[in-house]
Design an enzyme around this catalytic site. Structure first.
Site, short mmCIF file in Angstrom:
data_model
loop_
_atom_site.label_atom_id
_atom_site.label_comp_id
_atom_site.label_asym_id
_atom_site.label_seq_id
_atom_site.Cartn_x
_atom_site.Cartn_y
_atom_site.Cartn_z
N GLU A 126 0.72 -1.25 0.02
CA GLU A 126 -0.06 -0.05 0.03
C GLU A 126 0.90 1.17 0.05
O GLU A 126 1.76 1.34 0.65
CB GLU A 126 -0.58 -0.08 1.22
CG GLU A 126 -1.64 -1.06 1.44
CD GLU A 126 -2.64 -1.11 2.67
OE1 GLU A 126 -3.42 -1.99 2.99
OE2 GLU A 126 -2.37 -0.29 3.37
N CYS A 139 3.32 8.29 2.03
CA CYS A 139 3.59 7.57 3.07
C CYS A 139 4.04 6.29 2.39
O CYS A 139 2.99 5.33 1.76
CB CYS A 139 2.48 7.26 4.11
SG CYS A 139 2.63 5.62 5.17
N CYS A 146 4.92 -7.64 7.42
CA CYS A 146 6.09 -7.14 8.42
C CYS A 146 6.10 -8.26 9.32
O CYS A 146 5.17 -9.11 9.74
CB CYS A 146 5.38 -5.63 9.23
SG CYS A 146 6.35 -4.99 10.24
N CYS A 150 3.39 -5.39 15.86
CA CYS A 150 3.14 -4.56 16.60
C CYS A 150 1.38 -4.57 16.94
O CYS A 150 0.97 -4.94 15.80
CB CYS A 150 3.39 -3.03 16.27
SG CYS A 150 4.99 -2.71 15.91
N CYS A 153 -1.36 -2.54 15.15
CA CYS A 153 -1.22 -2.25 13.90
C CYS A 153 -1.74 -3.38 13.09
O CYS A 153 -1.49 -4.46 13.01
CB CYS A 153 0.31 -2.17 13.44
SG CYS A 153 0.82 -2.29 11.87
N CYS A 398 -2.66 2.00 7.79
CA CYS A 398 -1.89 0.87 7.15
C CYS A 398 -2.28 -0.52 7.34
O CYS A 398 -2.94 -1.05 8.28
CB CYS A 398 -0.43 1.00 7.97
SG CYS A 398 0.81 -0.04 7.31
S1 SF4 Z 1 3.68 -0.60 13.23
FE1 SF4 Z 1 2.86 -2.43 11.92
S2 SF4 Z 1 4.07 -2.01 9.94
FE2 SF4 Z 1 5.20 -0.70 11.52
S3 SF4 Z 1 6.94 -2.17 12.27
FE3 SF4 Z 1 4.92 -2.38 13.67
S4 SF4 Z 1 3.87 -4.24 12.76
FE4 SF4 Z 1 5.43 -3.78 11.22
#
Ligand code: SF4
Length: 425
Positions: A126, A139, A146, A150, A153, A398
């Protein structure tokens, strides 16, 4: 789009304990041609020479082609009008000028634009453009998926597929310029493309210049410091004064806290730093940003204090997502101030109201709580703007567009299966 297979594409997979480097090669193009996007000028010259040009001609052609690619944004060799007509098919037989494929493009009622993009080997990622009164921020993603998980996220719920190549990273910026119609127009008369090639071009001198796209944040899908080489090479092309020419002061790299790579990021890329902090105690940060179990708060803040180039004029941004009853108390705000002062950090705190997705484990803090938190930080002399959520009507947080597209395609598959079943029955 594909990098040449000779490019090293390896990545550390951190898990929650120890990163392990695992090679993840990019699928080579089926037609055997090489995508020039993402390659530095000397490498383009070397490829032209390998393909049969003599050294001098290769260097000159590389300079011309580089200018057409990055300064003018052309997408065909035919459009390179100062290159001999016979030369253009020669180039097209051997090389391509790639862009990520656009799977879906959406525009929010607040002007935010979001694209779901696809690599040449079929992986979706994206890109988001956020216009403001005085700037327009793109962005950019660094990975498909990933590894860092997190918890707030949505991308963190997706598996890492692979690192994006330099071409796929710089290609996002080029695609945004295509979409916003921001390539310079007019003739190339007067441009001297015949003199000696500067191997190390100056840093870009790009100004807002009436353009919409003025700033870049490496804050899309992925952890840029786990794809360090490709992100560095892509940003060098973005900053190249002969190409996209965006100043390093207009570029921000955001990390969840890959401490061992932070000094290199400052030295080798030199852009602004943002850190996904999100919590000020070990327990809570271990939960929200699990890489904290590997690189703790003290190490992270020390690496910020040591970040090359940080100063009051170039402050480090600390991102802080506001999660109800998790990280949003007055004590959390006071501890945040204490830590930033203890490490003498030239800091700015971005408070981000959490944008929940279906099944998210958190809720957003109340507006009153966000306001109080911001006041405590601000009263301690640290700038703490509350970010307005943008593009909520188009799933602009995101990872959300990719999931929505997958949901839709699953729904489509179900519908097709039902139709097939009905036809058979
Ligand atoms: S915020 Fe989301 S995209 Fe960014 S490092 Fe953490 S898990 Fe990965």
């Amino acid at each position: 789009m594909n990098a040449p297979t000779s490019l090293p594409v390896s990545m550390p997979i951190p898990g929650h304990v120890d990163p392990v480097p695992v090679p993840r090669p990019v699928t080579p193009r089926e037609d055997g041609r090489t995508d020039l996007i993402g390659l530095p000028r000397p490498q383009i010259a070397a490829l032209f020479q390998e393909a049969g040009l003599d050294a001098k001609a290769a260097k000159l052609r590389a300079k011309q082609v580089f200018h057409w690619l990055y300064h003018r944004g052309v997408t065909t060799f035919e459009a390179m009008t100062d290159i001999a007509k016979t030369m253009r098919p020669w180039l097209a037989e051997r090389f391509v000028i790639g862009r990520p494929q656009v799977v879906e493009a959406q525009v929010s009622t607040d002007g935010t634009r979001k694209w779901l993009l696809r690599t040449a080997d079929g992986h979706d990622f994206e890109m988001v453009f956020i216009p403001d009164a005085d700037r327009g921020t793109l962005c950019v993603s660094s990975q498909v998926g990933c590894t860092l998980n997190c918890r707030f996220c949505h991308t963190g719920t997706m598996k890492l597929v692979r690192n994006l190549t330099p071409g796929e990273i710089v290609g996002q910026v080029m695609l945004a310029r295509d979409a916003l119609g921001e390539w310079p127009k007019g003739s190339m008369a007067g441009l001297d493309l015949t003199d000696e090639v500067e191997e190390d071009a100056d840093e870009g001198s790009y100004t807002a210049d009436g353009r919409l796209l003025t700033n870049i944040v490496m804050m899309g899908m992925g952890e840029p410091l786990y794809n360090f080489d490709n992100v560095r090479d892509a940003l060098k092309l973005v900053m190249d004064g002969d190409g996209l020419a965006l100043s390093k002061r207009r570029i921000t790299l955001s990390t969840a806290g890959v401490v061992p790579m932070m000094a290199r990021a400052g030295e080798e890329i030199g852009v602004n730093l943002a850190v996904s902090l999100h919590a000020v105690t070990k327990d809570v940060r271990d939960e929200i940003v699990p890489i904290n179990r590997k690189f703790g708060l003290e190490e992270l803040l020390q690496a910020c204090a040591d970040y090359p180039g940080a100063s009051n004029a170039r402050r480090i941004t600390f991102e802080y997502v506001m999660l109800k009853d998790r990280n949003d108390s007055d004590d959390d705000a006071r501890e945040l101030v204490r830590l930033l002062k203890q490490y003498k950090l030239p800091a700015k705190v971005n408070l981000i109201p959490f944008n929940p997705w279906p099944g998210a484990p958190y809720e957003c803090s109340t507006p009153e709580r966000v306001k109080r938190f911001a006041e405590i930080v601000f009263e301690a002399g640290i700038s703490a703007p509350v970010r307005t959520p943008r593009g909520r009507d188009i799933d602009a947080a995101c990872g959300q567009l990719k999931t929505a597209a997958e949901r839709r395609s699953r729904a489509e598959l179900d519908r097709l299966a039902a139709e097939k079943q009905a036809a058979l029955g």
